[in-house]
Design an enzyme around this catalytic site. Structure first.
Site: not given
Ligand code: PGA
Length: 252
Positions: A9-11, A96, A98, A168, A174, A214
């Site tokens: 997931n490159w966000k 997600h 976020e 998640e 993150g 993470s």
């Molecule tokens: P992360 O993000 O690996 O940077 O913790 C995972 C995600 O949000 O899908």
């Protein structure tokens, strides 16, 4: 036997040029592996055409990070599932944390997005997981059950062939703090039980449940070795080809 899936997931990172470069490195790295898992990269919308061109003859799959609740119309700023399919995407991430937090997306949105994705022929990657205060209060199972129950039974076609789940825990995203393999396995097994209640035992046995939060080369193997962890949804570590490919290699 469920085939593992390792998804990046490159966000909000990597415009078309940088995304194409990383996609090329990933695509070159995967075929050298003995028994590669399914591999997916999810760039920002605007980079999808460039990445699609790079991945055209590769086994690496292409996903979006979101889609609209409608297919077309007066919805300024939105991108729909049929458009993503036309641009070369095969998958889309939905729900997600976020987007739950920053865009205030709701369970109704998730149901509509996943249904739109399925109608367009895309596989949806549905994310769920508890926040730190919910885990501290010992409520993670209640939260997980509620998030799955609010969406899965309402979908028009919830099948393991077009749906992947991604647990998640928000406190691990993150932050550098990962759920231990035991903590993750416990919730994955619990989630599979809920899927069984909601969609039946056959669906539960075949549904892939990824872990995200993470995940890095040094913890990926132990996590993905757990019986109910079927791969990873990787943010930060998916932005470096070397790290992402190391995780892909660990998915056995
Ligand atoms: P992360 O993000 O690996 O940077 O913790 C995972 C995600 O949000 O899908």
């Amino acid at each position: 036997m469920r085939r593992k899936l390792v998804a990046g997931n490159w966000k909000l990172n990597l415009g078309p040029a940088a995304a194409a470069k990383l996609a090329r490195q990933v695509a070159l790295g995967v075929p050298g592996l003995d028994r590669p898992p399914e591999v997916l990269v999810c760039p920002p919308y605007v980079s999808i055409p460039a990445v699609a061109a790079v991945l055209k003859d590769s086994a690496v799959r292409l996903g979006a990070q979101n889609c609209a609740v409608e297919d077309a119309g007066a919805f300024t700023g939105e991108v729909s599932a049929p458009m993503l399919a036309e641009a070369g995407a095969t998958h889309v991430i939905v729900a997600h944390s976020e987007r739950r937090t920053h865009q205030r997306e709701t369970d109704d949105d998730f149901v509509r997005k996943i249904d739109r994705a399925h109608a367009a022929g895309l596989t949806a990657v549905f994310c769920y997981g508890e926040r730190l205060e919910e885990r501290r209060a010992g409520r993670e199972r209640d939260v997980v059950r509620a998030q799955l129950a609010a969406v899965l039974p309402r979908l028009a076609s919830p099948a393991p062939a077009n749906l992947v789940l991604a647990y998640e825990p928000v406190w691990a995203i993150g932050t550098g703090e990962t759920a231990t393999p035991e903590q993750a396995q416990e919730i994955h097994a619990f989630s599979r039980g809920i899927v069984g209640e909601l969609l039946g035992n056959d669906a539960a046995a075949r549904m892939r449940i990824l872990y995200g939060g993470s995940m890095k080369p040094d913890n990926a193997v132990e996590l993905m070795r757990q019986p109910d962890i079927d791969g990873g949804l990787i943010g930060g570590a998916s932005l470096k080809a070397e790290d992402f490919l190391a995780i892909v290699r660990g998915a056995i």
